[in-house]
Design a protein around this motif. Structure first.
Motif, PDB file in Angstrom:
ATOM      1  N   ARG A  41      -2.836  -1.283   1.680  1.00  0.00           N
ATOM      2  CA  ARG A  41      -1.709  -1.115   0.466  1.00  0.00           C
ATOM      3  C   ARG A  41      -0.599  -0.664   1.006  1.00  0.00           C
ATOM      4  NH1 ARG A  41      -0.417   2.105  -4.436  1.00  0.00           N
ATOM      5  NH2 ARG A  41      -0.154   0.623  -6.051  1.00  0.00           N
ATOM      6  N   HIS A  42      -0.387   0.057   2.164  1.00  0.00           N
ATOM      7  CA  HIS A  42       0.960   0.232   2.685  1.00  0.00           C
ATOM      8  C   HIS A  42       1.683  -0.969   3.035  1.00  0.00           C
ATOM      9  CE1 HIS A  42      -1.488   0.470   6.271  1.00  0.00           C
ATOM     10  NE2 HIS A  42      -0.659   0.471   7.170  1.00  0.00           N
ATOM     11  N   PHE A  43       1.115  -2.144   3.525  1.00  0.00           N
ATOM     12  CA  PHE A  43       1.798  -3.087   3.682  1.00  0.00           C
ATOM     13  C   PHE A  43       2.789  -3.791   2.872  1.00  0.00           C
ATOM     14  CE2 PHE A  43      -0.998  -5.037   7.490  1.00  0.00           C
ATOM     15  CZ  PHE A  43      -1.205  -3.751   8.052  1.00  0.00           C
ATOM     16  N   PHE A  44       2.366  -3.166   1.794  1.00  0.00           N
ATOM     17  CA  PHE A  44       3.166  -3.951   0.449  1.00  0.00           C
ATOM     18  C   PHE A  44       4.358  -3.035   0.203  1.00  0.00           C
ATOM     19  CE2 PHE A  44      -0.980  -5.063  -0.135  1.00  0.00           C
ATOM     20  CZ  PHE A  44      -0.843  -6.737  -0.178  1.00  0.00           C
ATOM     21  N   ASP A  56      -2.648   7.008  -6.335  1.00  0.00           N
ATOM     22  CA  ASP A  56      -3.240   6.197  -7.523  1.00  0.00           C
ATOM     23  C   ASP A  56      -1.705   5.976  -8.433  1.00  0.00           C
ATOM     24  OD1 ASP A  56      -4.883   4.374  -8.871  1.00  0.00           O
ATOM     25  OD2 ASP A  56      -5.906   6.269  -9.890  1.00  0.00           O
ATOM     26  N   ILE A  57      -0.952   5.254  -8.011  1.00  0.00           N
ATOM     27  CA  ILE A  57       0.309   4.900  -8.933  1.00  0.00           C
ATOM     28  C   ILE A  57       0.613   3.687  -8.548  1.00  0.00           C
ATOM     29  CG2 ILE A  57       1.211   7.454  -9.199  1.00  0.00           C
ATOM     30  CD1 ILE A  57       2.972   6.932  -6.641  1.00  0.00           C
ATOM     31  N   ALA A  58       1.303   2.955  -9.697  1.00  0.00           N
ATOM     32  CA  ALA A  58       2.131   1.819  -9.588  1.00  0.00           C
ATOM     33  C   ALA A  58       3.247   2.374  -9.103  1.00  0.00           C
ATOM     34  CB  ALA A  58       2.150   1.271 -11.124  1.00  0.00           C
ATOM     35  N   ILE A  67       4.079  -3.014  -8.137  1.00  0.00           N
ATOM     36  CA  ILE A  67       2.523  -3.402  -7.477  1.00  0.00           C
ATOM     37  C   ILE A  67       1.652  -2.257  -8.333  1.00  0.00           C
ATOM     38  CG2 ILE A  67       2.948  -1.312  -5.786  1.00  0.00           C
ATOM     39  CD1 ILE A  67       1.080  -2.691  -3.945  1.00  0.00           C
ATOM     40  N   SER A  68       0.765  -2.892  -8.918  1.00  0.00           N
ATOM     41  CA  SER A  68      -0.299  -2.458  -9.954  1.00  0.00           C
ATOM     42  C   SER A  68      -0.728  -1.103  -9.186  1.00  0.00           C
ATOM     43  CB  SER A  68      -1.580  -3.417 -10.303  1.00  0.00           C
ATOM     44  OG  SER A  68      -0.837  -4.299 -10.918  1.00  0.00           O
ATOM     45  N   SER A  95       2.965  -8.397  -6.176  1.00  0.00           N
ATOM     46  CA  SER A  95       3.119  -8.168  -4.516  1.00  0.00           C
ATOM     47  C   SER A  95       2.094  -8.959  -3.814  1.00  0.00           C
ATOM     48  CB  SER A  95       2.743  -6.702  -4.261  1.00  0.00           C
ATOM     49  OG  SER A  95       1.592  -6.409  -4.551  1.00  0.00           O
ATOM     50  N   GLY A  96       0.829  -9.447  -4.604  1.00  0.00           N
ATOM     51  CA  GLY A  96      -0.471  -9.946  -3.909  1.00  0.00           C
ATOM     52  C   GLY A  96      -1.334  -8.833  -3.853  1.00  0.00           C
TER      53      GLY A  96
END
Ligand code: SAM
Length: 218
Positions: A41-44, A56-58, A67-68, A95-96
């Motif tokens: 997830r850090h790639f986003f 655990d946050i948007a 990002i959700s 973000s994908g």
């Protein structure tokens, strides 16, 4: 753009903790938890904000979008009951991140984003990470009829109602997961197409999504 980020022990450790947290918050599907454990997830995130990426946050991704929250991604993914090879339409690529989770679950994903800036960024980032869904830029509130019917449809923005046109793009036995409500809060709704004309609808928990904007939406 070749992807420059690395996935080292610190991020892998943080991701493992995130999976444990989601499990403690009620996510039970082992495949979903495994998928969350695989997607970096850090790639986003911009490197400056990596320390936020496994909370655990948007998080804002620019252009007024987010990002959700991982819990929300896991919750919607669980409701979809993805089977390997399922043809899935995702409305609201953002973000994908959700797209990657669906692909880790074995889905064949068609994903559509209406904002060109976000679309242009995501079509670079995902292939750089090794994820190659079929991307579209446009109004997903009408679905993508040329690839219908779908096994599953997921909407990642809040709709005022369930668009009829999306129901028609579901296979019989197919599942639609969509947040429905006003612009502030929405209830997660699951619709199962049980026959050519019949649908079962289940209304679940409350969430806060950005609005679904379009012809069949706000
Ligand atoms: N799940 C994504 C993620 O993890 O990054 C977040 C999606 S974000 C909450 C919702 C996205 O839906 C936004 O990028 C927004 O631009 C997009 N969107 C809103 N209305 C849309 C529409 N009619 N068609 C396609 N995308 C839409």
């Amino acid at each position: 753009m070749a992807y420059k980020f690395v996935d080292n022990y610190r991020e892998r450790g943080a991701r493992k903790k995130l999976v444990e947290l989601l499990s403690s918050r009620g996510i039970e599907d082992e495949n979903v938890l495994k998928a969350i454990g695989k997607v970096p997830r850090h790639f986003f995130f911009d490197e400056t904000f990596w320390n936020q990426s496994y909370k655990d946050i948007a998080f804002p991704i620019g252009d007024g979008q987010t990002i959700s929250q991982p819990y929300t991604v896991a919750y919607q993914s669980e409701l979809l009951h993805i089977k390997k090879g399922d043809k899935v339409l995702e409305i609201g690529t953002g973000s994908g991140y959700q797209t990657c989770v669906l692909m880790e679950l074995g889905a064949n994903v068609f994903t559509i984003e209406r904002q060109e800036n976000i679309f242009n960024r995501t079509i670079q980032v995902l292939p750089g990470m090794g994820y190659r869904p079929t991307f579209y830029c446009g109004d997903g509130s009408k679905g993508i009829s040329e690839h219908a019917p779908y096994d599953k449809i997921i909407v990642t923005a809040g709709a005022p109602l369930v668009p009829e046109i999306l129901l028609k793009q579901l296979k019989i036995g197919g599942i639609l997961v969509i947040p429905v409500g006003d612009e502030k809060t929405q209830k997660m709704v699951t619709v199962i197409r049980v026959s050519e004309t019949d649908y079962d609808k289940i209304v679940l928990d409350t969430f806060r999504f950005v609005p679904l904007v379009g012809d069949q939406a706000w």
